[in-house]
Scaffold this active site. Sequence first.
Site, PDB file in Angstrom:
ATOM      1  N   ARG A   1     142.483  23.972  97.982  1.00  0.00           N
ATOM      2  CA  ARG A   1     142.602  22.981  96.900  1.00  0.00           C
ATOM      3  C   ARG A   1     144.053  22.485  96.796  1.00  0.00           C
ATOM      4  O   ARG A   1     144.291  21.307  96.535  1.00  0.00           O
ATOM      5  CB  ARG A   1     142.144  23.596  95.572  1.00  0.00           C
ATOM      6  CG  ARG A   1     140.635  23.826  95.552  1.00  0.00           C
ATOM      7  CD  ARG A   1     140.218  24.803  94.481  1.00  0.00           C
ATOM      8  NE  ARG A   1     140.299  24.258  93.143  1.00  0.00           N
ATOM      9  CZ  ARG A   1     140.241  24.998  92.042  1.00  0.00           C
ATOM     10  NH1 ARG A   1     140.127  26.312  92.125  1.00  0.00           N
ATOM     11  NH2 ARG A   1     140.293  24.440  90.870  1.00  0.00           N
TER      12      ARG A   1
ATOM     13  N   LYS B   1     145.039  21.198  82.855  1.00  0.00           N
ATOM     14  CA  LYS B   1     144.567  19.873  82.449  1.00  0.00           C
ATOM     15  C   LYS B   1     143.362  19.990  81.521  1.00  0.00           C
ATOM     16  O   LYS B   1     143.269  19.305  80.512  1.00  0.00           O
ATOM     17  CB  LYS B   1     144.175  19.032  83.676  1.00  0.00           C
ATOM     18  CG  LYS B   1     145.322  18.779  84.642  1.00  0.00           C
ATOM     19  CD  LYS B   1     144.925  17.837  85.766  1.00  0.00           C
ATOM     20  CE  LYS B   1     143.871  18.390  86.711  1.00  0.00           C
ATOM     21  NZ  LYS B   1     144.334  19.547  87.528  1.00  0.00           N
TER      22      LYS B   1
ATOM     23  N   ARG C   1     142.108  11.339  91.914  1.00  0.00           N
ATOM     24  CA  ARG C   1     142.668  12.369  92.782  1.00  0.00           C
ATOM     25  C   ARG C   1     143.052  11.829  94.148  1.00  0.00           C
ATOM     26  O   ARG C   1     143.546  12.581  94.975  1.00  0.00           O
ATOM     27  CB  ARG C   1     141.627  13.466  92.984  1.00  0.00           C
ATOM     28  CG  ARG C   1     141.919  14.739  92.166  1.00  0.00           C
ATOM     29  CD  ARG C   1     140.935  15.725  92.620  1.00  0.00           C
ATOM     30  NE  ARG C   1     141.027  17.087  92.315  1.00  0.00           N
ATOM     31  CZ  ARG C   1     140.527  17.697  91.246  1.00  0.00           C
ATOM     32  NH1 ARG C   1     140.071  17.011  90.246  1.00  0.00           N
ATOM     33  NH2 ARG C   1     140.530  18.994  91.175  1.00  0.00           N
TER      34      ARG C   1
ATOM     35  N   ARG D   1     134.778  30.617  87.934  1.00  0.00           N
ATOM     36  CA  ARG D   1     134.320  29.564  88.831  1.00  0.00           C
ATOM     37  C   ARG D   1     134.361  30.045  90.276  1.00  0.00           C
ATOM     38  O   ARG D   1     135.275  30.757  90.673  1.00  0.00           O
ATOM     39  CB  ARG D   1     135.227  28.341  88.692  1.00  0.00           C
ATOM     40  CG  ARG D   1     134.837  27.439  87.556  1.00  0.00           C
ATOM     41  CD  ARG D   1     135.858  26.374  87.285  1.00  0.00           C
ATOM     42  NE  ARG D   1     136.334  25.677  88.478  1.00  0.00           N
ATOM     43  CZ  ARG D   1     137.183  24.659  88.435  1.00  0.00           C
ATOM     44  NH1 ARG D   1     137.642  24.221  87.271  1.00  0.00           N
ATOM     45  NH2 ARG D   1     137.575  24.072  89.540  1.00  0.00           N
TER      46      ARG D   1
ATOM     47  N   ARG E   1     141.609  32.656  85.441  1.00  0.00           N
ATOM     48  CA  ARG E   1     140.807  31.749  84.585  1.00  0.00           C
ATOM     49  C   ARG E   1     139.377  32.273  84.423  1.00  0.00           C
ATOM     50  O   ARG E   1     138.751  32.716  85.370  1.00  0.00           O
ATOM     51  CB  ARG E   1     140.780  30.362  85.208  1.00  0.00           C
ATOM     52  CG  ARG E   1     139.929  29.375  84.428  1.00  0.00           C
ATOM     53  CD  ARG E   1     140.336  27.950  84.646  1.00  0.00           C
ATOM     54  NE  ARG E   1     140.154  27.486  86.009  1.00  0.00           N
ATOM     55  CZ  ARG E   1     140.563  26.293  86.430  1.00  0.00           C
ATOM     56  NH1 ARG E   1     141.179  25.467  85.618  1.00  0.00           N
ATOM     57  NH2 ARG E   1     140.364  25.944  87.686  1.00  0.00           N
TER      58      ARG E   1
END
Length: 240
Positions: free
Chosen positions: A192, A33, A108, A181, A148
């Site tokens: 998550r 996203k 969310r 992160r 990532r």
Amino acid sequence: MSASGTEVASGRETGKNTVPGPVLLLGAPGVGKGTQAKELVKLWGVPQISTGDLLRANVAQGTPLGRAAKEIMERGDLVPDSLVDDMVAVRLGQPDTARGYILDGFPRTLVQASWLDSRVAAQTGALAVVAVDIYLNYNELLRRITGRRNCPVCQAIYNVYANPPQREGFCDVEGAALIQRADDTEQVFEERMRAYQELTAPVVEHYREQGRFAEVDGNRPIAAITAGIVAAVDLLRRAA
Ligand code: AMP
């Protein structure tokens, strides 16, 4: 082209005069996203509003909101709706949102979605929300999350497997050392995903039922996904 000299979002004529209106990017953690939002910002010249980025900035600055959110985010749970809604309200009040904005990571929960729907409906002349869900299978999401890396200076997003920087570990634009992160670990990813299935998957169904909804396959090159989103938003706006 409309009388005001602007165009509704169009895959063919997209540009800085495009009026995409409010565009929601939905999808599981790691689906891309943020990467896609940044591409759309370049195309349309409207802001990306990432609640994750805004919350991380609050954590970094040690604001009361950041202090309330820090541990929740580290666990992979969702920050309470009222805190996030208030934060988004302030951001949406800024003038750069006039032609539209790309919401990344919000709403969310169904509570957040109905808050946003009412807010947009109450704005005279505002285009309705359009939602685009990016989908990808679990194993690929996990690979994207653990691969990532982010630039702490310009927020560029890389992936060591799919989209590596030219020099390993350093941002192509800033030369800064890339960071991972704290919540991009396999363990936090599972939490998550649990939060996503329980609380966010119903948001996808909410927008699917409302129409003004499209799905794009996230298992393609970045540019192909962007083109898919632009075409979907164009179609949805023309159908409205
Ligand atoms: P993201 O960068 O979108 O993956 O978000 C990172 C973390 O920030 C999430 O795991 C949540 O803890 C928190 N967060 C971001 N957006 C929201 C939201 N809309 N509602 C609640 N928590 C959020």
